[in-house]
Design a protein around this motif. Sequence first.
Motif, short mmCIF file in Angstrom:
data_model
loop_
_atom_site.label_atom_id
_atom_site.label_comp_id
_atom_site.label_asym_id
_atom_site.label_seq_id
_atom_site.Cartn_x
_atom_site.Cartn_y
_atom_site.Cartn_z
N ARG A 73 0.76 -1.28 -0.06
CA ARG A 73 -0.09 -0.14 -0.03
C ARG A 73 0.96 1.06 0.05
NH1 ARG A 73 -4.99 -1.58 -0.24
NH2 ARG A 73 -5.48 -3.58 0.82
N ARG A 74 2.02 1.32 0.73
CA ARG A 74 2.87 2.39 0.67
C ARG A 74 3.26 2.71 -0.68
NH1 ARG A 74 7.54 4.33 0.31
NH2 ARG A 74 8.22 6.02 1.98
N GLY A 190 2.47 10.52 2.45
CA GLY A 190 2.11 11.00 3.76
C GLY A 190 0.99 9.95 3.93
N MET A 191 0.39 10.37 5.14
CA MET A 191 -0.73 9.52 5.65
C MET A 191 -1.74 9.64 4.49
SD MET A 191 -0.04 7.63 7.93
CE MET A 191 -2.00 7.01 8.35
N ARG A 192 -2.09 10.76 4.17
CA ARG A 192 -3.21 10.77 3.15
C ARG A 192 -2.96 9.98 1.98
NH1 ARG A 192 -3.86 16.68 0.71
NH2 ARG A 192 -6.14 16.54 0.39
N GLY A 193 -1.92 9.77 1.37
CA GLY A 193 -1.82 8.98 0.02
C GLY A 193 -2.08 7.63 0.55
N ILE A 194 -1.61 7.22 1.64
CA ILE A 194 -2.03 5.75 2.10
C ILE A 194 -3.27 5.56 2.53
CG2 ILE A 194 -1.44 4.06 3.88
CD1 ILE A 194 1.55 4.99 3.91
N ARG A 195 -3.90 6.54 2.93
CA ARG A 195 -5.66 6.31 3.09
C ARG A 195 -6.29 6.23 1.66
NH1 ARG A 195 -6.59 10.95 6.39
NH2 ARG A 195 -4.84 10.76 7.32
#
Lengths: 263, 328
Positions: A73-74, A190-195
Amino acid sequence: MEILVCARRVPDTSENEITLNSAGNDIERDELVYSVNEPDNYAVEEALQIAARIGGNVTVVTVGGEDDEEILRREMAMGANHGVLITDEAFSGSDGLGIATILKAFVEKGNYDLILTGVQAEDGGAQVGGMLAAMLDYPFASLVNSIEVLEGRKLKISREIAGGDKEMNEIDLPCVLSIQTGINEPRYVGMRGIRAVASVPIPTYGASELAVDPRSVGGAAARVKRVDYFLPALGKGAEMLEGSREEVIDRLVGLVAAKGGLK
Amino acid sequence: MPRIFAYIAHKGGVADDSAAELAAVAKKIDAAATLTAVVMGWGAELDSVCNAVRGSYAEVWKIANESLVYPNAELVRKALVKVLPAGGVVLVTHEHFGIDLAPGLSIKLKAAFVSDVLEIEGVEDAQLKVVRQEFGGQVSAHVRCDISSGAVVTIRPGAFKPLESTPVSGSVNDKSADVGVLTASRRYLQTMVAESGDVDITKHNVLVSIGRGIQEKDNVAIAQELADAMGGALSCSRPVVDAKWLDKSRQVGSSGKTVKPKVYLACGISGAFQHLVGIKGNPFIVAINKNPKAPIFQVADVGIVDDLLEFLPELTNKIREMHGVSAK
Ligand SMILES: Cc1cc2nc3c(=O)[nH]c(=O)nc-3n(C[C@H](O)[C@H](O)[C@H](O)COP(=O)(O)OP(=O)(O)OC[C@H]3O[C@@H](n4cnc5c(N)ncnc54)[C@H](O)[C@@H]3O)c2cc1C
C-alpha cells in the motif's frame, strides 16, 4: 513499459537497534518498527520515473504474509499501479533460491519488460535478483545507479563499482536490475496518500495459482538455513569514556591532541 | 570432499589481494584440498596473474578469451559454466563483481548459494557451516549450506587472513579451448571515474565523519564547525550522500573513498563493513553514537555514548576555547 518491482518488508535498521532476545538465539522481535527495504523503495521510485517518462505500468510484488500488505500500500501510495501479495504456508522458510523460484513463476504469468529489485535486504544476501534473472535467462546487472531507456528494446545503465566509479553497460530487455540506494530521491508518502489506497484490493497468489511445486520451495527445500543469531565475542573494543559530558570532552580532547588531531 | 575453485579477480596484470584470502578460505573448508584458481581474461597480463597465484594454488586454470578483456559478469559466468565440473565449491570475493556474478552462477551450476561469508566453521555431513552478518553488522548468524550438489560462496574481502604463499608453485593449465565463442545480452561500454569534489578527504589527517545519525541536512553545519575547529575535513557514510546532504566525494567506504587519516571521528555511524573498509592506515578512531551496542564500538579506540547533536557543539566550543577563540 511494464515494470515489476520485487520489494520486501524488513525491520528498519534506521529506526531500531537490533539486539538478541533473552534466549540469545534470535533477534528481539518485540516492538520492531518495519518498513520497506530501503533499496527496494529506490527501485519503486525509479520504476515510477521511467513509467512517467515513456509510459507504462508499475507493479510491486512481495512474497510474505498478511502483514506485508502494508508495504504494498505504501508503494501504491507512491504511485505504483498494482500491488501483489504472494503468500502460502508452503513458502515459509524459503531460502533465496526458493524466493527466486516463486518470483519466477509469478513473472511468467505476466509480460514484464523490466524487473527491478533492491541491491540487498537486511540479511545482506544480494541474491534474489541475480538468481531470478538466471532462471528466466534474462540478462542481469547489479548495483545499478542510473537507467536510460534507449531505442530498440535496450537500456543504458551504470553500475556502481569500487571507489564510486561507474561501469556503463548496454543491456537488452527484458532484464533484471538490482537497484542501489541514491539512484534517485524517493518521493514522500503521507498518511493521506496511504489512506487513498487503503481499500484498493490487493490480489494474492499461492502455490497452486502459480503452479509452484510446494516441495521445491519453503523450509524443507532450503539448502541454506540460518541456525541462530549471536553476538560475536568482542575484540578489544573501544575504551568507553564515561562521566559527565564535560569530563568526557576534557578526556577526549586530551587523547585527540596526543594523536595530533588538533591543529 | 568436493573440489574447491577460486575465481581470481585481477586488474592491470595484478591479482586482487583477495586471491590469497580465498586460498585461506579453501584451506579452512578442507585442509587437504587441492586448490584450483580460475584466471580469466585476455592478453599478456593474464600470464602474470596466473604466475602470481601459483604460490597459493596447486593448480591454475588459465582461460584466455578476447571477449573477457573486460570482466563482464555474464560472459564470465558463461565461461565458468563451460569449464567447471558439477558439484564443486566455487569461491568468489563479495564485492561489486562477485555480487554481479555469483547468484546467477549458482543457478546455472545448480549449486547452493551463500553470500558475504565472514568465517568458516567446518563441514559436517555435507553441510558447510559459516558465519554471516545481518542488519548492517548489528548481529551475526550461524548459517548452514548444503554443499552436496556444489556451492557458490562469496567471501567478504578482508575477513580472512591471506594464505601465505609457498615457494612451491602450482601448474598452469590452459583451458581456453573449452570455452569457445561467448556472447552476452549485456555489453560493457566504458568506466566513468568518480568526480573529485571541492575537498579531497583522502589528503586530510583529521576527519569528522557523519552518518545517518546526523538526521537532517540542517545539522550538517554542526559537524562542519567541529571539523573547522579541529583543522580537519568533513566526511560521511553513504546514507548522507544518498540523501544529497553531502557530495559523493565526501563518502568513505567501498563505494566511496579510501581515507588514511591520523584521527577519525565517527559520529552517528553504525560501523557497517562497507564503511569500515574505506578507513585505512590504522587511525585513532573515536566513535560517538547513542546506541551503546553499535558495531562501530568494536573497532573504535575510544567510544562515547551520547547524542551527537548535543555532544558535537560542546566539543567544538571546548576546542575553540583552547585555541583562544571565544566560545559562541
Ligand atoms: C554495495 C554496497 C556498497 C556500499 N558502500 C558504502 C560506502 O562506500 N560507504 C558507506 O558508508 N556505506 C556503504 N554502504 C552502506 C552500508 O552498508 C551501510 O548501510 C551504511 O554505511 C550505514 O550508514 P550509517 O552508519 O550512517 O547509518 P546507520 O547504519 O543507519 O547508522 C546510524 C547510526 O547513528 C546512530 N545515531 C542515530 N541518531 C543519533 C544521535 N542523535 N546521536 C548519536 N548517534 C545517533 C545510530 O545509533 C546508528 O548507529 C554500501 C552498501 C552496499 C550494499
